[in-house]
Write a protein that holds these residues in place. Structure first.
Motif, short mmCIF file in Angstrom:
data_model
loop_
_atom_site.label_atom_id
_atom_site.label_comp_id
_atom_site.label_asym_id
_atom_site.label_seq_id
_atom_site.Cartn_x
_atom_site.Cartn_y
_atom_site.Cartn_z
N GLY A 72 0.77 -1.06 0.04
CA GLY A 72 0.53 0.15 -0.16
C GLY A 72 0.94 0.87 0.14
N PRO A 73 0.46 2.34 0.11
CA PRO A 73 0.99 3.77 0.09
C PRO A 73 2.37 3.86 1.19
CG PRO A 73 -1.10 4.08 0.89
CD PRO A 73 -1.22 2.11 1.06
N SER A 74 2.30 2.80 1.85
CA SER A 74 3.73 3.37 2.90
C SER A 74 4.93 2.27 2.08
CB SER A 74 3.70 2.12 4.24
OG SER A 74 3.68 0.29 3.48
N GLY A 75 5.17 1.17 1.19
CA GLY A 75 5.21 0.68 0.67
C GLY A 75 5.70 -0.52 0.64
N VAL A 76 5.04 -0.84 2.43
CA VAL A 76 5.84 -2.48 2.27
C VAL A 76 4.47 -3.14 2.72
CG1 VAL A 76 6.62 -2.66 4.54
CG2 VAL A 76 7.40 -0.53 4.97
N SER A 134 19.92 -2.92 -8.91
CA SER A 134 20.76 -1.96 -8.75
C SER A 134 19.23 -0.78 -8.50
CB SER A 134 21.71 -1.68 -9.64
OG SER A 134 21.33 -1.18 -11.03
N PHE A 135 19.11 -0.68 -9.22
CA PHE A 135 17.59 0.16 -9.07
C PHE A 135 16.13 -0.35 -9.58
CE2 PHE A 135 15.18 3.11 -10.95
CZ PHE A 135 14.91 4.41 -10.28
N ILE A 136 15.16 0.36 -8.76
CA ILE A 136 13.98 -0.11 -8.71
C ILE A 136 12.89 0.69 -8.20
CG2 ILE A 136 13.39 -0.88 -6.46
CD1 ILE A 136 12.11 -2.63 -9.34
N LYS A 137 11.94 1.29 -9.32
CA LYS A 137 11.03 2.21 -8.58
C LYS A 137 9.41 1.51 -9.31
CE LYS A 137 11.58 6.37 -10.74
NZ LYS A 137 11.15 7.07 -12.01
N THR A 138 8.93 1.21 -7.87
CA THR A 138 7.16 0.79 -7.72
C THR A 138 6.61 1.79 -7.05
OG1 THR A 138 7.42 0.43 -5.62
CG2 THR A 138 8.30 -1.61 -7.78
N ALA A 159 1.05 6.41 -4.62
CA ALA A 159 2.67 6.34 -3.89
C ALA A 159 3.71 5.57 -4.32
CB ALA A 159 2.68 6.28 -2.46
N MET A 160 4.60 6.57 -4.64
CA MET A 160 5.94 6.31 -5.71
C MET A 160 7.19 6.10 -4.41
SD MET A 160 6.31 7.75 -9.17
CE MET A 160 5.74 9.75 -8.50
N PHE A 161 7.55 4.82 -4.94
CA PHE A 161 8.96 4.15 -4.08
C PHE A 161 10.18 3.89 -5.07
CE2 PHE A 161 5.12 1.63 -2.96
CZ PHE A 161 4.49 2.81 -1.70
N LEU A 162 11.58 3.94 -4.22
CA LEU A 162 12.94 4.07 -5.21
C LEU A 162 13.60 3.07 -4.12
CD1 LEU A 162 13.22 7.38 -6.44
CD2 LEU A 162 12.23 6.02 -7.50
N GLY A 163 14.32 2.28 -5.00
CA GLY A 163 15.50 0.95 -3.84
C GLY A 163 15.99 0.89 -5.01
N HIS A 164 16.95 1.02 -3.88
CA HIS A 164 18.91 0.93 -5.01
C HIS A 164 19.95 -0.67 -4.42
CE1 HIS A 164 18.57 4.72 -7.09
NE2 HIS A 164 18.09 5.48 -5.07
N ASP A 165 19.93 -1.30 -5.11
CA ASP A 165 20.64 -2.74 -4.75
C ASP A 165 19.73 -3.57 -3.41
OD1 ASP A 165 23.20 -1.83 -5.83
OD2 ASP A 165 23.77 0.05 -4.25
N VAL A 166 19.01 -3.60 -4.15
CA VAL A 166 18.03 -4.45 -3.95
C VAL A 166 17.74 -5.61 -3.85
CG1 VAL A 166 14.40 -4.52 -2.98
CG2 VAL A 166 16.27 -2.28 -3.35
N GLY A 199 8.07 -2.53 -2.32
CA GLY A 199 7.52 -3.76 -3.20
C GLY A 199 6.74 -2.98 -3.69
N GLY A 200 5.29 -3.64 -5.25
CA GLY A 200 4.50 -2.77 -5.32
C GLY A 200 4.39 -2.91 -8.06
N HIS A 201 3.73 -1.93 -8.09
CA HIS A 201 3.96 -2.19 -9.53
C HIS A 201 4.72 -1.46 -10.02
CE1 HIS A 201 1.58 -2.10 -13.50
NE2 HIS A 201 2.57 -0.53 -13.74
N VAL A 202 5.54 -2.23 -10.99
CA VAL A 202 6.92 -2.15 -11.10
C VAL A 202 6.87 -0.34 -12.19
CG1 VAL A 202 9.42 -3.09 -12.58
CG2 VAL A 202 7.86 -4.14 -10.97
N LEU A 203 7.17 0.76 -12.63
CA LEU A 203 7.79 1.39 -13.19
C LEU A 203 8.91 1.27 -14.26
CD1 LEU A 203 5.92 4.54 -11.20
CD2 LEU A 203 5.09 3.32 -13.48
N ASP A 204 10.08 1.36 -13.03
CA ASP A 204 11.36 0.51 -13.55
C ASP A 204 12.23 0.24 -13.14
OD1 ASP A 204 13.80 1.01 -15.97
OD2 ASP A 204 13.72 3.67 -14.92
#
Length: 258
Positions: A72-76, A134-138, A159-166, A199-204
């Motif tokens: 959800g909106p928290s990304g968790v 190395s990069f994930i945007k959801t 809500a968008m989430f960015l992760g690196h080295d995940v 997590g979430g729907h993958v944008l990039d």
């Protein structure tokens, strides 16, 4: 990069692993038919792996090893209860076959290579990628309340989430162009990190290193919510299905002043 074995991947009939089961259609989300019309418990009788969304676009779902997680909106990610309801989901019984390993590749290029290696632009198949990104945007769309707005009206409410080295798992379905509306033509992919913190729907995404496995389906079971009066009576003839689905799949544009 390892040599792709995609051309050797065939539908597996044991346990019904050649069947893709889909409840609802993405087209029905376009005019705002977002009522939950099946439960997770019912959905899991048809598969142990899949993606979907909850009633009112309540989170981005990813189902792995028979467990359904909602982002959800928290990304968790959180495990959803059996009575959690959904308007749309795709599931199958996992029987993935190793395709190849890829390193340092972006999402768009990765997806193009997967389709080219499979040679199955007119076939439904699922892809699962596990490795280090190395990069994930959801993203996760904000849950809506009845009376529900259209999909285009909520496309920017996410809500968008960015992760690196995940480290994590990206699960997706490829649907042929001729089925656009039942699903989205091309890839529809969700992500879950190993520690469930993003997590979430993958944008990039950029895959640093990971294994790619595929599963091909020769049968689509399309289950429709015929007990929902709004679905039965809705006229889809004036709904901008293709445009709305394309907009919903990509990252919302922002004004330069923002």
């Amino acid at each position: 990069m390892t040599q792709s074995h995609a051309s050797n991947i065939k539908p597996i009939t044991e346990r019904g692993a050649n069947v893709l089961y889909q409840h609802g259609t993405l087209a029905q989300l376009v005019p705002g038919l977002l009522e939950g019309t099946t439960t997770i418990a019912e959905l899991l009788t048809h598969g142990d792996t899949g993606i979907g969304t909850g009633e009112g676009l309540d989170g981005e779902l990813i189902i792995l090893d028979g467990v359904a997680y909602k982002v959800g909106p928290s990304g968790v990610a959180e495990v959803v209860p059996d009575d959690f309801t959904l308007p749309f989901a795709s599931v199958h019984r996992a029987a993935f076959q190793y395709q190849c390993q890829r390193t340092d590749i972006g999402l768009e290029e990765l997806n193009k290579k997967i389709v080219a290696a499979n040679g199955r632009a007119n076939t439904f198949f699922s892809v699962i990628v596990h490795g280090t990104f190395s990069f994930i945007k959801t993203r996760a769309v904000i849950k809506q309340q009845a009376p529900y707005p259209t999909l285009e009206q909520v496309a920017d409410q996410q809500a968008m989430f960015l992760g690196h080295d995940v480290k994590g798992t990206m699960l997706g379905y490829f649907s042929p162009l001729m089925f656009n509306g039942a699903a989205v033509a091309g890839f529809h992919e969700h992500f879950l990190s190993d520690d469930h913190t993003i997590g979430g729907h993958v944008l990039d995404a950029v895959l640093e290193r990971g294994d790619i496995l595929s599963q091909v389906f020769d049968t689509l079971v399309q289950h429709l919510p015929v007990d929902d009066p709004d679905y039965r009576s809705h006229d889809f003839s004036n709904d901008p299905i293709a445009a709305a689905l394309a907009k919903a799949e990509r990252e919302p544009r922002r004004d330069a002043a923002e």
